[in-house]
Scaffold this motif. Sequence first.
Motif, PDB file in Angstrom:
ATOM      1  N   TYR A  56      13.832  13.330 -35.977  1.00  0.00           N
ATOM      2  CA  TYR A  56      12.821  12.881 -35.020  1.00  0.00           C
ATOM      3  C   TYR A  56      12.146  14.078 -34.361  1.00  0.00           C
ATOM      4  O   TYR A  56      11.569  13.941 -33.287  1.00  0.00           O
ATOM      5  N   GLU A  63      13.900   3.984 -38.711  1.00  0.00           N
ATOM      6  CA  GLU A  63      13.793   4.839 -39.897  1.00  0.00           C
ATOM      7  C   GLU A  63      13.532   4.060 -41.180  1.00  0.00           C
ATOM      8  O   GLU A  63      13.308   4.681 -42.228  1.00  0.00           O
ATOM      9  N   GLN A  64      13.545   2.731 -41.124  1.00  0.00           N
ATOM     10  CA  GLN A  64      13.484   1.915 -42.339  1.00  0.00           C
ATOM     11  C   GLN A  64      12.033   1.525 -42.660  1.00  0.00           C
ATOM     12  O   GLN A  64      11.474   0.635 -42.020  1.00  0.00           O
ATOM     13  N   ARG A  78      18.655  13.707 -32.010  1.00  0.00           N
ATOM     14  CA  ARG A  78      18.047  13.852 -33.339  1.00  0.00           C
ATOM     15  C   ARG A  78      16.677  14.516 -33.282  1.00  0.00           C
ATOM     16  O   ARG A  78      15.964  14.547 -34.289  1.00  0.00           O
ATOM     17  N   MET A  84      17.116  10.946 -40.933  1.00  0.00           N
ATOM     18  CA  MET A  84      15.734  11.242 -40.545  1.00  0.00           C
ATOM     19  C   MET A  84      15.713  12.132 -39.306  1.00  0.00           C
ATOM     20  O   MET A  84      16.478  11.916 -38.373  1.00  0.00           O
ATOM     21  N   TYR A 105       7.054   6.086 -31.377  1.00  0.00           N
ATOM     22  CA  TYR A 105       7.950   4.934 -31.459  1.00  0.00           C
ATOM     23  C   TYR A 105       8.125   4.311 -30.078  1.00  0.00           C
ATOM     24  O   TYR A 105       8.094   5.010 -29.065  1.00  0.00           O
TER      25      TYR A 105
END
Length: 245
Positions: A3, A228-229, A28, A1, A86
């Motif tokens: 970010y 990410e889940q 990321r 993923m 986040y």
Amino acid sequence: MSYHNKVVLVTGGGTGIGRATALLLAERGAIVAVNYSRSAAEAEETVQAIQQFGGQAIAIRADVSSNEEVVTMIKHIVKRFGTIDYLVNNASITRYIAMEDLDAVTEEAWDDLFAVNVKGMFNCARAAAPYLKAGKGAIVNVGSIAGMTGKGSSLPYAVSKAAVHGLTKSLAQALAPDVRVTGVAPGAVNTRWWAGKEEQMRALIRHLPLDRISAPEEIAALIAAVLEQPSMTGQILTIDNGQTL
């Protein structure tokens, strides 16, 4: 993923697990707000390390146990970057008190540990919630296997981490369906907490099934995976080299 341009607040982001998480997410593509209370130099070093590889980050001071300071911090981040996508609730303190020495546990120890470790995480979650909801974001709370086993650096610390695990489940209920809230429960991690206790660390390693303790970067990798889940919320994930087997 990726970010890319996602805004992440990492509390206690200047050292240990928080620093490793800030660095990984920035690598990321995340824009990282590195919160600190007393570790100003370490937070600035973390920001400089991120900027050296072209990442975006700021250091921002707030005592998470103070709701007023947390609200001010969130407002500052949102004014600067537009939102918060986040939240990594990592800020935590402890007191080293022998588990069997109940008389050494003071009112101050209870109040300080719960103020930072539990109320602090709630304060940050509440202040960030409107922005997290708008972006279908996520929270990761850093607990500890002390909250599962009842053993740790002190009795109040272990109980505070059990409360963090309970808070994680309650917030997962309260913020669903828009915000996922998950906990990670590390065992022993090679951070500055072990400074001066290397002999104890080596003795512990000899009793662990994997014959090692975790690096902060390994906990950071789990935190990133959890963020990410999309199917996970309300869970407490243990990462402890088999310590609780």
